[in-house]
Motif scaffolding. Structure first.
Motif, PDB file in Angstrom:
ATOM      1  N   GLU A 126       0.842  -1.197   0.000  1.00  0.00           N
ATOM      2  CA  GLU A 126       0.000   0.000   0.000  1.00  0.00           C
ATOM      3  C   GLU A 126       0.881   1.253   0.000  1.00  0.00           C
ATOM      4  N   ASP A 127       0.378   2.278  -0.688  1.00  0.00           N
ATOM      5  CA  ASP A 127       1.053   3.588  -0.708  1.00  0.00           C
ATOM      6  C   ASP A 127       2.515   3.460  -1.136  1.00  0.00           C
ATOM      7  N   ALA A 128       2.750   2.698  -2.168  1.00  0.00           N
ATOM      8  CA  ALA A 128       4.109   2.523  -2.691  1.00  0.00           C
ATOM      9  C   ALA A 128       4.394   3.630  -3.702  1.00  0.00           C
ATOM     10  N   VAL A 129       4.948   4.725  -3.230  1.00  0.00           N
ATOM     11  CA  VAL A 129       5.186   5.914  -4.041  1.00  0.00           C
ATOM     12  C   VAL A 129       6.680   6.057  -4.294  1.00  0.00           C
ATOM     13  N   GLY A 130       7.060   6.218  -5.556  1.00  0.00           N
ATOM     14  CA  GLY A 130       8.459   6.336  -5.926  1.00  0.00           C
ATOM     15  C   GLY A 130       9.040   7.693  -5.614  1.00  0.00           C
ATOM     16  N   LEU A 131      10.337   7.849  -5.867  1.00  0.00           N
ATOM     17  CA  LEU A 131      11.049   9.084  -5.549  1.00  0.00           C
ATOM     18  C   LEU A 131      10.484  10.286  -6.297  1.00  0.00           C
ATOM     19  N   GLU A 132       9.933  10.057  -7.487  1.00  0.00           N
ATOM     20  CA  GLU A 132       9.372  11.167  -8.259  1.00  0.00           C
ATOM     21  C   GLU A 132       7.999  11.599  -7.765  1.00  0.00           C
ATOM     22  N   GLY A 133       7.447  10.877  -6.780  1.00  0.00           N
ATOM     23  CA  GLY A 133       6.176  11.279  -6.199  1.00  0.00           C
ATOM     24  C   GLY A 133       4.971  10.608  -6.807  1.00  0.00           C
ATOM     25  N   GLU A 134       5.179   9.618  -7.675  1.00  0.00           N
ATOM     26  CA  GLU A 134       4.081   8.911  -8.315  1.00  0.00           C
ATOM     27  C   GLU A 134       4.033   7.465  -7.831  1.00  0.00           C
ATOM     28  N   PRO A 135       2.821   6.893  -7.686  1.00  0.00           N
ATOM     29  CA  PRO A 135       2.718   5.491  -7.248  1.00  0.00           C
ATOM     30  C   PRO A 135       3.392   4.556  -8.244  1.00  0.00           C
ATOM     31  N   LEU A 136       3.997   3.511  -7.720  1.00  0.00           N
ATOM     32  CA  LEU A 136       4.595   2.485  -8.568  1.00  0.00           C
ATOM     33  C   LEU A 136       3.623   1.327  -8.722  1.00  0.00           C
ATOM     34  N   ALA A 137       3.710   0.655  -9.870  1.00  0.00           N
ATOM     35  CA  ALA A 137       2.789  -0.444 -10.174  1.00  0.00           C
ATOM     36  C   ALA A 137       3.579  -1.629 -10.708  1.00  0.00           C
ATOM     37  N   VAL A 138       2.966  -2.798 -10.633  1.00  0.00           N
ATOM     38  CA  VAL A 138       3.579  -4.002 -11.185  1.00  0.00           C
ATOM     39  C   VAL A 138       3.890  -3.775 -12.666  1.00  0.00           C
ATOM     40  N   GLY A 139       5.079  -4.141 -13.066  1.00  0.00           N
ATOM     41  CA  GLY A 139       5.515  -3.963 -14.447  1.00  0.00           C
ATOM     42  C   GLY A 139       6.370  -2.728 -14.666  1.00  0.00           C
ATOM     43  N   ASP A 140       6.409  -1.798 -13.697  1.00  0.00           N
ATOM     44  CA  ASP A 140       7.247  -0.611 -13.843  1.00  0.00           C
ATOM     45  C   ASP A 140       8.723  -1.002 -13.829  1.00  0.00           C
ATOM     46  N   GLU A 141       9.496  -0.373 -14.708  1.00  0.00           N
ATOM     47  CA  GLU A 141      10.941  -0.564 -14.719  1.00  0.00           C
ATOM     48  C   GLU A 141      11.565   0.540 -13.873  1.00  0.00           C
ATOM     49  N   VAL A 142      12.371   0.157 -12.893  1.00  0.00           N
ATOM     50  CA  VAL A 142      12.855   1.105 -11.897  1.00  0.00           C
ATOM     51  C   VAL A 142      14.341   0.888 -11.613  1.00  0.00           C
ATOM     52  N   TYR A 143      14.943   1.887 -10.958  1.00  0.00           N
ATOM     53  CA  TYR A 143      16.322   1.752 -10.501  1.00  0.00           C
ATOM     54  C   TYR A 143      16.505   2.617  -9.258  1.00  0.00           C
ATOM     55  N   GLY A 144      17.552   2.333  -8.507  1.00  0.00           N
ATOM     56  CA  GLY A 144      17.804   3.118  -7.315  1.00  0.00           C
ATOM     57  C   GLY A 144      19.088   2.697  -6.634  1.00  0.00           C
ATOM     58  N   HIS A 145      19.411   3.430  -5.555  1.00  0.00           N
ATOM     59  CA  HIS A 145      20.540   3.030  -4.725  1.00  0.00           C
ATOM     60  C   HIS A 145      20.128   3.174  -3.264  1.00  0.00           C
TER      61      HIS A 145
END
Length: 318
Positions: free
Chosen positions: A76-95
């Motif tokens: 729940e409330d899985a919001v990425g660094l850019e401020g938008e919710p993330l969803a299954v299938g999104d391609e992401v990166y981070g450190h």
């Protein structure tokens, strides 16, 4: 089960192995990603050696902090660094992703950025740790338009990003590197010089009045001595190499990163992530990847990393 890279004891590459680990369901604010690429950093090898503590009770130690992959589950409330919710299938990166060298990872969504479709998982996995260090180094010595910067190890993983970011700021970059890397640096816009005996003279031939700033990413006595000889103000020298923290600070320069006497620059580095992501998405910033390895060959990857001569990022591909 998840396959994960660990240090089974404290030591060099010989202690690195790949083991089975438990998968974890994401909690609120978290996502699970199938890792497609995980970059290695110097700190990973130091952690394996026990630099963060050598308590036998904490073994095996999961390694890695940078990764890129595809979201497979969300809390729940899985919001990425850019401020938008993330969803299954999104391609992401981070450190700052603990234990990132694994086939699967469950982490805070707020640490993740969306990967541009045009950029590879391998490149994305290696951007942020070195990129935020590069921004911090440039800020520490105030590099801007019209400045001449002496950059030590311009073809290294950090130096490659420092070079591009300094040039984007309108600076001139004179970068040390072995001769085999000169052509690639010239393509970036760097003026390369070979390190070793006579370095000061070679730099003076390019910059007769000295340099405005110097950035040491290699940690040699030569880098520090030549920089101080060419700078009018020692405060315009910064090092990221632990071995040079004390002598550089004693000479009036700056040390950044982790370790005694260094400025961690947390606020600067955190703020730099969105700037780096924007440049990366626009194709204005690239990551130099020296070599990729399958996850199961992690020990071989660490053996290359600790030589200090990889020349770019070393990346695992699960």
């Amino acid at each position: 089960m998840v396959r994960a890279v660990v240090a089974a004891a404290y030591g060099g590459p010989e202690v690195i192995s790949v083991v089975d680990a438990e998968s974890r369901v994401p909690e609120a604010g978290e996502v699970t990603i199938a890792v497609k690429a995980a970059a290695l950093n110097r700190w990973d090898a130091k952690q394996a050696e026990g630099a963060a503590g050598a308590d036998p009770a904490k073994l095996p130690v999961r390694l890695g902090n940078e990764a890129a992959g595809v979201v497979t589950a969300v809390g729940e409330d899985a919001v990425g660094l850019e401020g938008e919710p993330l969803a299954v299938g999104d391609e992401v990166y981070g450190h700052k992703l603990r234990g990132a060298q694994a086939s699967e990872l469950t982490v805070k969504a707020a640490l993740l950025l969306r990967k541009p479709a045009a950029r590879s998982f391998v490149e994305a996995s290696g951007l942020l740790s070195n990129g935020t260090t590069a921004v911090h180094a440039l800020e520490a010595v105030g590099v801007g338009a019209g400045h001449t910067v002496l950059l030590h190890s311009a073809s290294g993983a950090v130096g490659w990003l420092v070079s591009q970011l300094a040039l984007l700021r309108g600076a001139r970059v004179v970068g040390t590197a072995s001769a085999r890397n000169h052509d690639a640096l010239r393509e970036l816009g760097v003026e390369p010089v070979t390190y070793g005996d006579g370095l000061e003279g070679r730099v003076r031939a390019l910059a007769p009045d000295g340099v405005d700033a110097a950035i040491d990413t290699v940690g040699t006595d030569e880098a520090v001595a030549v920089s101080l000889a060419l700078l009018a103000d020692p405060a315009r020298l910064v090092t990221i190499a632990n071995a040079q923290f004390a002598p550089v600070v004693a000479a009036g320069g700056k040390a950044i990163g982790g370790g005694a006497g260094a400025d961690p620059g947390t606020a600067i580095r955190d703020a730099a992530r969105l700037e780096l992501a924007e440049l990366f998405a626009a194709g204005r910033l690239g990551v130099d990847v020296a070599r990729t390895y399958p996850l199961e060959e992690a020990r071989d990857a660490y053996e290359l990393l600790v030589t200090g001569h990889a020349g770019g990022k070393v990346v695992l591909e699960p």
